[in-house]
Motif scaffolding. Structure first.
Motif, PDB file in Angstrom:
ATOM      1  N   ALA A  31       0.823  -1.211   0.000  1.00  0.00           N
ATOM      2  CA  ALA A  31       0.000   0.000   0.000  1.00  0.00           C
ATOM      3  C   ALA A  31       0.860   1.266   0.000  1.00  0.00           C
ATOM      4  N   TYR A  32       1.997   1.226   0.656  1.00  0.00           N
ATOM      5  CA  TYR A  32       2.862   2.406   0.770  1.00  0.00           C
ATOM      6  C   TYR A  32       4.100   2.305  -0.124  1.00  0.00           C
ATOM      7  N   LEU A  33       4.089   1.384  -1.068  1.00  0.00           N
ATOM      8  CA  LEU A  33       5.260   1.122  -1.900  1.00  0.00           C
ATOM      9  C   LEU A  33       5.771   2.371  -2.608  1.00  0.00           C
ATOM     10  N   ILE A  34       4.887   3.143  -3.192  1.00  0.00           N
ATOM     11  CA  ILE A  34       5.335   4.319  -3.954  1.00  0.00           C
ATOM     12  C   ILE A  34       5.161   5.629  -3.182  1.00  0.00           C
ATOM     13  N   ASP A  35       4.712   5.544  -1.950  1.00  0.00           N
ATOM     14  CA  ASP A  35       4.558   6.743  -1.117  1.00  0.00           C
ATOM     15  C   ASP A  35       5.911   7.060  -0.486  1.00  0.00           C
ATOM     16  N   ASP A  36       6.563   8.118  -0.977  1.00  0.00           N
ATOM     17  CA  ASP A  36       7.899   8.441  -0.476  1.00  0.00           C
ATOM     18  C   ASP A  36       7.877   9.237   0.830  1.00  0.00           C
ATOM     19  N   LYS A  37       6.698   9.398   1.419  1.00  0.00           N
ATOM     20  CA  LYS A  37       6.607  10.070   2.721  1.00  0.00           C
ATOM     21  C   LYS A  37       6.538   9.065   3.868  1.00  0.00           C
ATOM     22  N   ILE A  38       6.242   7.823   3.553  1.00  0.00           N
ATOM     23  CA  ILE A  38       6.115   6.779   4.578  1.00  0.00           C
ATOM     24  C   ILE A  38       7.405   5.950   4.596  1.00  0.00           C
ATOM     25  N   SER A  39       8.036   5.915   5.774  1.00  0.00           N
ATOM     26  CA  SER A  39       9.302   5.185   5.918  1.00  0.00           C
ATOM     27  C   SER A  39       9.043   3.729   6.337  1.00  0.00           C
ATOM     28  N   LEU A  40      10.106   2.956   6.293  1.00  0.00           N
ATOM     29  CA  LEU A  40      10.022   1.573   6.742  1.00  0.00           C
ATOM     30  C   LEU A  40       9.612   1.498   8.213  1.00  0.00           C
ATOM     31  N   LEU A  41      10.117   2.436   9.004  1.00  0.00           N
ATOM     32  CA  LEU A  41       9.744   2.501  10.413  1.00  0.00           C
ATOM     33  C   LEU A  41       8.257   2.801  10.563  1.00  0.00           C
ATOM     34  N   PRO A  51      15.757   2.575   8.998  1.00  0.00           N
ATOM     35  CA  PRO A  51      14.430   2.931   9.530  1.00  0.00           C
ATOM     36  C   PRO A  51      13.775   4.119   8.821  1.00  0.00           C
ATOM     37  N   LYS A  52      14.544   5.046   8.354  1.00  0.00           N
ATOM     38  CA  LYS A  52      14.001   6.267   7.746  1.00  0.00           C
ATOM     39  C   LYS A  52      13.873   6.190   6.232  1.00  0.00           C
ATOM     40  N   GLU A  53      14.259   5.050   5.650  1.00  0.00           N
ATOM     41  CA  GLU A  53      14.189   4.884   4.190  1.00  0.00           C
ATOM     42  C   GLU A  53      12.743   4.901   3.716  1.00  0.00           C
ATOM     43  N   THR A  54      12.522   5.625   2.622  1.00  0.00           N
ATOM     44  CA  THR A  54      11.165   5.739   2.057  1.00  0.00           C
ATOM     45  C   THR A  54      11.114   5.259   0.607  1.00  0.00           C
ATOM     46  N   GLY A  55      12.238   4.854   0.066  1.00  0.00           N
ATOM     47  CA  GLY A  55      12.309   4.469  -1.339  1.00  0.00           C
ATOM     48  C   GLY A  55      11.631   3.149  -1.655  1.00  0.00           C
ATOM     49  N   LYS A  56      11.178   3.059  -2.888  1.00  0.00           N
ATOM     50  CA  LYS A  56      10.479   1.868  -3.358  1.00  0.00           C
ATOM     51  C   LYS A  56      11.388   0.636  -3.303  1.00  0.00           C
ATOM     52  N   ASP A  57      12.659   0.795  -3.643  1.00  0.00           N
ATOM     53  CA  ASP A  57      13.565  -0.356  -3.664  1.00  0.00           C
ATOM     54  C   ASP A  57      13.764  -0.952  -2.272  1.00  0.00           C
ATOM     55  N   LYS A  58      13.857  -0.116  -1.251  1.00  0.00           N
ATOM     56  CA  LYS A  58      14.018  -0.604   0.123  1.00  0.00           C
ATOM     57  C   LYS A  58      12.741  -1.309   0.593  1.00  0.00           C
ATOM     58  N   LYS A  59      11.601  -0.769   0.207  1.00  0.00           N
ATOM     59  CA  LYS A  59      10.324  -1.393   0.577  1.00  0.00           C
ATOM     60  C   LYS A  59      10.150  -2.740  -0.132  1.00  0.00           C
ATOM     61  N   GLU A  60      10.575  -2.802  -1.373  1.00  0.00           N
ATOM     62  CA  GLU A  60      10.499  -4.078  -2.092  1.00  0.00           C
ATOM     63  C   GLU A  60      11.431  -5.113  -1.474  1.00  0.00           C
ATOM     64  N   PHE A  61      12.606  -4.657  -1.048  1.00  0.00           N
ATOM     65  CA  PHE A  61      13.538  -5.580  -0.399  1.00  0.00           C
ATOM     66  C   PHE A  61      12.971  -6.076   0.933  1.00  0.00           C
ATOM     67  N   LEU A  62      12.340  -5.178   1.673  1.00  0.00           N
ATOM     68  CA  LEU A  62      11.685  -5.561   2.921  1.00  0.00           C
ATOM     69  C   LEU A  62      10.600  -6.606   2.650  1.00  0.00           C
TER      70      LEU A  62
END
Length: 180
Positions: free
Chosen positions: A72-82, A145-156
């Motif tokens: 849901a937040y994959l492309i939202d660059d305001k929402i971090s992994l944390l 924790p503060k990463e918001t990028g799509k690539d980091k979210k995909e890796f998660l």
């Protein structure tokens, strides 16, 4: 001389019979103790595996919800992994209980059949694999924790899917043991 041999045989037969009866009683008693021990271990093991199976089911629902949040937040660059992790109230990993297996594997493993030994050993290996993958996930989150990028979210998401795959494999092995 014949009388001495007859007397000797007459004296030795009750001793030999007594020893054989004592050995038979000892073997019977040992087999009874082994059967009781195996029954107790099997009962405890089945309880542990049933509890583990239930814990995996509950955690899979939470983990799949976590993956849905990542999507849901994959492309939202305001929402971090944390932020995603906090919205899902953390990360959940089931507890894999195999204490009974460890007890019997350290003492009387010869009482179990090969298939059960193999299946329980596989669960133990997968438990260690799950522990390693979970640590990798936690390390990744602590480092980003503060990463918001799509690539980091995909890796998660990939890390979570890998953990889920291991849990489903453990669940399958548990089902096979319980049904057999």
């Amino acid at each position: 001389m014949k009388e001495n041999i007859k007397a000797f045989i007459k004296d030795i037969i009750p001793i030999v019979v007594g020893i054989l009866v004592a050995l038979w009683i000892n073997n019977w008693n040992e087999n009874r103790k082994d059967k009781n021990y195996l029954d107790q271990i099997s009962s405890a093991s089945n309880k542990e595996l049933t509890d583990t199976n239930q814990d995996i089911k509950e955690n899979l629902l939470l983990q799949k919800s976590y993956i849905d949040s990542i999507d849901a937040y994959l492309i939202d660059d305001k929402i971090s992994l944390l932020d995603i992790t906090l919205k899902n109230k953390g990360i959940y990993v089931p507890t894999i209980k195999i204490n009974s297996w460890k007890a019997i594997s350290n003492s009387k493993i010869e009482l179990l059949d090969y298939k059960k030994i193999s299946a329980l050993a596989m669960i133990e290996e997968q438990k260690e694999m799950l522990k390693m993958k979970s640590m990798r996930l936690v390390d990744f989150l602590y480092a980003n924790p503060k990463e918001t990028g799509k690539d980091k979210k995909e890796f998660l998401k990939i890390l979570m899917l890998d953990i889920i795959g291991t849990e489903e494999s453990i669940q399958k092995d548990i089902s096979n043991i319980i049904t057999n």
